[in-house]
Design a protein around this motif. Structure first.
Motif, PDB file in Angstrom:
ATOM      1  N   GLY A 146       0.795  -1.259   0.070  1.00 38.14           N
ATOM      2  CA  GLY A 146       0.084  -0.140  -0.119  1.00 38.14           C
ATOM      3  C   GLY A 146       0.938   1.231  -0.034  1.00 38.14           C
ATOM      4  N   CYS A 147       0.170   2.439  -0.115  1.00 38.25           N
ATOM      5  CA  CYS A 147       0.814   3.737  -0.214  1.00 38.25           C
ATOM      6  C   CYS A 147      -0.145   4.753   0.347  1.00 38.25           C
ATOM      7  CB  CYS A 147       1.150   3.939  -1.676  1.00 38.25           C
ATOM      8  SG  CYS A 147       1.969   5.340  -2.140  1.00 38.25           S
ATOM      9  N   ASN A 148       0.764   5.687   1.091  1.00 36.94           N
ATOM     10  CA  ASN A 148      -0.049   6.843   1.532  1.00 36.94           C
ATOM     11  C   ASN A 148       0.014   8.153   0.529  1.00 36.94           C
ATOM     12  OD1 ASN A 148      -0.419   5.647   4.088  1.00 36.94           O
ATOM     13  ND2 ASN A 148       1.371   6.597   4.944  1.00 36.94           N
ATOM     14  N   HIS A 149       0.369   7.869  -0.597  1.00 37.28           N
ATOM     15  CA  HIS A 149       0.659   9.107  -1.487  1.00 37.28           C
ATOM     16  C   HIS A 149      -0.623   9.013  -2.397  1.00 37.28           C
ATOM     17  CE1 HIS A 149       4.679  10.805  -0.462  1.00 37.28           C
ATOM     18  NE2 HIS A 149       5.130   9.572  -0.500  1.00 37.28           N
ATOM     19  N   ARG A 150      -1.037   9.978  -3.131  1.00 41.23           N
ATOM     20  CA  ARG A 150      -2.326   9.916  -3.987  1.00 41.23           C
ATOM     21  C   ARG A 150      -1.863  10.605  -5.358  1.00 41.23           C
ATOM     22  NH1 ARG A 150      -3.277   7.000  -0.709  1.00 41.23           N
ATOM     23  NH2 ARG A 150      -4.826   7.031   0.875  1.00 41.23           N
ATOM     24  N   CYS A 151      -0.585   9.947  -5.831  1.00 43.23           N
ATOM     25  CA  CYS A 151      -0.416  10.569  -7.234  1.00 43.23           C
ATOM     26  C   CYS A 151      -1.606  10.382  -8.288  1.00 43.23           C
ATOM     27  CB  CYS A 151       0.772   9.815  -7.720  1.00 43.23           C
ATOM     28  SG  CYS A 151       2.190   9.756  -6.605  1.00 43.23           S
ATOM     29  N   SER A 152      -1.667  11.525  -8.880  1.00 37.94           N
ATOM     30  CA  SER A 152      -2.944  11.548  -9.632  1.00 37.94           C
ATOM     31  C   SER A 152      -3.009  10.650 -10.762  1.00 37.94           C
ATOM     32  CB  SER A 152      -3.158  12.980 -10.142  1.00 37.94           C
ATOM     33  OG  SER A 152      -1.997  13.204 -11.081  1.00 37.94           O
ATOM     34  N   PHE A 153      -1.993  10.097 -11.186  1.00 36.84           N
ATOM     35  CA  PHE A 153      -1.926   9.000 -12.271  1.00 36.84           C
ATOM     36  C   PHE A 153      -2.152   7.509 -11.774  1.00 36.84           C
ATOM     37  CE2 PHE A 153       2.265  10.113 -11.256  1.00 36.84           C
ATOM     38  CZ  PHE A 153       2.958   8.962 -11.091  1.00 36.84           C
ATOM     39  N   CYS A 154      -2.245   7.328 -10.710  1.00 30.62           N
ATOM     40  CA  CYS A 154      -2.062   6.061  -9.980  1.00 30.62           C
ATOM     41  C   CYS A 154      -3.183   5.584  -9.239  1.00 30.62           C
ATOM     42  CB  CYS A 154      -0.650   6.101  -8.895  1.00 30.62           C
ATOM     43  SG  CYS A 154      -0.354   4.598  -8.255  1.00 30.62           S
ATOM     44  N   ILE A 155      -3.542   4.317  -9.186  1.00 33.44           N
ATOM     45  CA  ILE A 155      -4.690   4.000  -8.435  1.00 33.44           C
ATOM     46  C   ILE A 155      -4.408   2.915  -7.446  1.00 33.44           C
ATOM     47  CG2 ILE A 155      -6.510   4.297 -10.324  1.00 33.44           C
ATOM     48  CD1 ILE A 155      -5.971   0.997 -11.077  1.00 33.44           C
ATOM     49  N   ILE A 156      -2.988   2.787  -7.159  1.00 34.18           N
ATOM     50  CA  ILE A 156      -2.480   1.607  -6.074  1.00 34.18           C
ATOM     51  C   ILE A 156      -3.134   2.102  -4.743  1.00 34.18           C
ATOM     52  CG2 ILE A 156      -0.549   1.032  -4.692  1.00 34.18           C
ATOM     53  CD1 ILE A 156       0.948   0.711  -7.500  1.00 34.18           C
ATOM     54  N   PRO A 157      -3.188   3.079  -4.135  1.00 31.31           N
ATOM     55  CA  PRO A 157      -3.801   3.387  -2.934  1.00 31.31           C
ATOM     56  C   PRO A 157      -5.256   2.928  -2.803  1.00 31.31           C
ATOM     57  CG  PRO A 157      -2.492   5.291  -3.466  1.00 31.31           C
ATOM     58  CD  PRO A 157      -2.615   4.547  -4.783  1.00 31.31           C
ATOM     59  N   SER A 158      -6.016   3.245  -4.029  1.00 36.31           N
ATOM     60  CA  SER A 158      -7.476   2.959  -4.048  1.00 36.31           C
ATOM     61  C   SER A 158      -7.491   1.163  -4.090  1.00 36.31           C
ATOM     62  CB  SER A 158      -8.413   3.610  -4.970  1.00 36.31           C
ATOM     63  OG  SER A 158      -7.854   2.990  -6.201  1.00 36.31           O
ATOM     64  N   LYS A 273       0.731  15.561  -8.505  1.00 35.63           N
ATOM     65  CA  LYS A 273       0.792  15.678  -6.801  1.00 35.63           C
ATOM     66  C   LYS A 273       2.070  14.722  -6.467  1.00 35.63           C
ATOM     67  CE  LYS A 273      -3.818  16.145  -5.393  1.00 35.63           C
ATOM     68  NZ  LYS A 273      -4.817  16.314  -6.422  1.00 35.63           N
ATOM     69  N   ARG A 274       3.212  15.329  -6.860  1.00 34.55           N
ATOM     70  CA  ARG A 274       4.378  14.822  -6.736  1.00 34.55           C
ATOM     71  C   ARG A 274       5.122  16.103  -6.359  1.00 34.55           C
ATOM     72  NH1 ARG A 274       5.614   8.952  -6.883  1.00 34.55           N
ATOM     73  NH2 ARG A 274       7.677   9.742  -7.483  1.00 34.55           N
ATOM     74  N   PRO A 275       6.515  15.563  -5.349  1.00 32.81           N
ATOM     75  CA  PRO A 275       7.125  16.783  -4.895  1.00 32.81           C
ATOM     76  C   PRO A 275       7.837  17.501  -6.077  1.00 32.81           C
ATOM     77  CG  PRO A 275       8.209  14.799  -4.126  1.00 32.81           C
ATOM     78  CD  PRO A 275       6.666  14.627  -5.120  1.00 32.81           C
TER      79      PRO A 275
HETATM   80  S1  SF4 Z   1       2.842   6.203  -7.791  1.00 30.06           S
HETATM   81 FE1  SF4 Z   1       1.105   5.224  -6.493  1.00 30.06          FE
HETATM   82  S2  SF4 Z   1       2.150   3.744  -5.241  1.00 30.06           S
HETATM   83 FE2  SF4 Z   1       3.746   5.263  -6.210  1.00 30.06          FE
HETATM   84  S3  SF4 Z   1       3.728   6.828  -4.621  1.00 30.06           S
HETATM   85 FE3  SF4 Z   1       2.397   7.654  -6.240  1.00 30.06          FE
HETATM   86  S4  SF4 Z   1       0.379   6.886  -5.132  1.00 30.06           S
HETATM   87 FE4  SF4 Z   1       1.927   5.679  -4.214  1.00 30.06          FE
END
Ligand code: SF4
Length: 441
Positions: A146-158, A273-275
């Protein structure tokens, strides 16, 4: 939304050697996305690792197989008793597969047949070709999910939820067993390796009589006690990544950092939504190289993100030109169902995306070729992966398996090299990806 993972039950009987086998199979199952569950009811299939050393162990193993068959029905048998397949078949004709000790490949094939892995190229941490059992001498070590970030291109956290770390002592014990079983290189993976332990408030645990925090740096320090190569993947560019570079300089951790930067335009990074402090990123890379001149930096980038202008793309080209990264993967942006980035305006037309990707890759190929050329004449420590005719194929510290380049050792066969062996190689030539050399006399 939660993704239901295929579930495997695991019964492990026998001696420490059998435990090493169990650990190896469990690691592979976890890496491939299987959940390990503690009850027969919850499991879709059960693996029984047997012992066959003495009569009582045979009886115990046969009982365990019988119980698993009665409770679950789908049973894969491996381990020492597997050598006596006739005994097992006679008592339990319904088992799905029987294999002997250390035959991880047969166990995994049987699991795949009974319960196909849910391979998703977007979600999985290992490349598709990694869906085979890794050779005995390297292994993936999964430290969190899992992951605490919410990068806008990514659905891993969901799909996978917020970060859940495995306690450091558990990870170190697994690593220790893998090394006992012959592993020479540990590949640390997770969705976000640098966040390791934040969910556990960096809880301290004991291993080999010493206290370690559940934290990336402490994990690396613990792993360095095992005396094998350890390589970090998916390191999100947090500031505290700087803390592990000295460990690389001291030889405690492979000087290799897989750190996905994704882009170099502050505006695009913000949309992702990245640094976004790109100047600082270049400065940091420079500082890392001052501390550890041998560091190999691998990164991934997305080109053609929604709204990316030609100027912003050129900013990215300037960045990779200046950063001179050693290894780079790039992808043309493609929408993933459920990702927030799908709602962004100004999608980049497909032909423009492809054209940008080609320009990006062309520049990176030049950088990579020049960087590898500088290694000609040096001596590199290489871990041999395989023998192919007269050649031994291996990897230097700069090459992760499956994704990076190779070192072809041209006199590998005649030098008697074997997979899993370390050897010093005199580098005689290079191309865009690979190095060529001879065993250093
Ligand atoms: S890309 Fe996805 S898994 Fe990687 S840091 Fe962003 S939200 Fe987390």
């Amino acid at each position: 939304m939660s993704l239901s993972q295929p579930k495997v039950g695991f019964v492990s009987l026998g001696c420490p050697k059998a435990l090493v086998d169990s650990e190896r199979i469990l690691t592979q199952l976890r890496v491939e996305g299987y959940d390990i569950v503690p009850t027969y009811d919850d499991a879709d299939v059960v693996v029984v690792n047997t012992c066959g050393f003495i009569d009582s162990a045979v009886a115990e193993s046969l009982d365990a197989i019988g119980e698993a068959l009665a409770e679950n029905g789908k049973v894969i048998v491996t381990g020492c008793l597997g050598k006596r397949a006739d005994v097992i078949r006679e008592a339990h004709p319904g088992v799905l597969s029987i294999s002997g000790p250390q035959d991880y490949g047969t166990v995994m094939n049987a699991v795949h047949a009974a319960l196909p892995p849910k391979h998703d190229p977007f979600l999985d941490l290992v490349p598709p070709q990694g869906i085979k059992l890794t050779p005995k001498h390297y292994a993936y070590l999964k430290i969190s999910e899992g992951c605490n970030h919410r990068c806008s291109f990514c659905i891993i956290p969901s799909m996978r939820g917020d970060l859940v770390s495995r306690p450091v002592d558990e990870v170190l014990r697994e690593a220790e067993k893998l090394v006992m079983g012959g592993v020479k290189e540990l590949l640390v993976i997770s969705q976000d390796t640098s966040a390791y332990g934040v969910d556990m408030k960096y809880a301290e645990r004991e291993w080999r009589g010493k206290s370690y925090q559940t934290r990336m740096k402490a994990l690396c320090e613990g792993l360095s006690e095992l005396g094998v190569w350890q390589r970090l993947h998916y390191v999100y560019p947090y500031p505290h990544v700087d803390d592990i570079i000295p460990l690389m300089a001291e030889g405690k951790l492979l000087p290799y950092l897989d750190i996905p930067f994704q882009h170099a335009s502050p505006r695009i990074l913000k949309l992702m939504k990245r640094p976004g402090a790109v100047d600082k990123t270049l400065e940091r890379i420079q500082r890392w190289r001052e501390i550890c001149p041998d560091i190999t930096i691998r990164s991934t980038f997305i080109v053609g993100f929604p709204g990316e202008t030609e100027d912003e793309f050129e900013q990215l080209l300037d960045f990779i030109d200046q950063a001179e990264l050693d290894r780079v993967g790039a992808f043309a942006y493609s929408p993933v169902e459920g990702a927030k980035a799908n709602d962004l305006p100004d999608a980049v037309p497909e032909d423009v995306k492809q054209e940008r990707l080609a320009r990006f890759m062309e520049l990176q190929a030049e950088i990579s070729t020049a960087k590898l050329e500088r290694k000609v004449g040096t001596v590199q420590r290489v871990l041999v992966d395989s023998i192919d005719g007269e050649l031994a194929i291996g990897r230097s510290m700069a090459d992760a398996p499956e994704i990076d380049g190779l070192v072809q050792i041209q006199d590998g066969e005649s030098a008697g090299l074997k997979p899993g062996q370390f050897v010093d190689v005199h580098i005689m030539g290079s191309d865009e990806h690979d190095l060529f050399g001879l065993v250093e006399a």
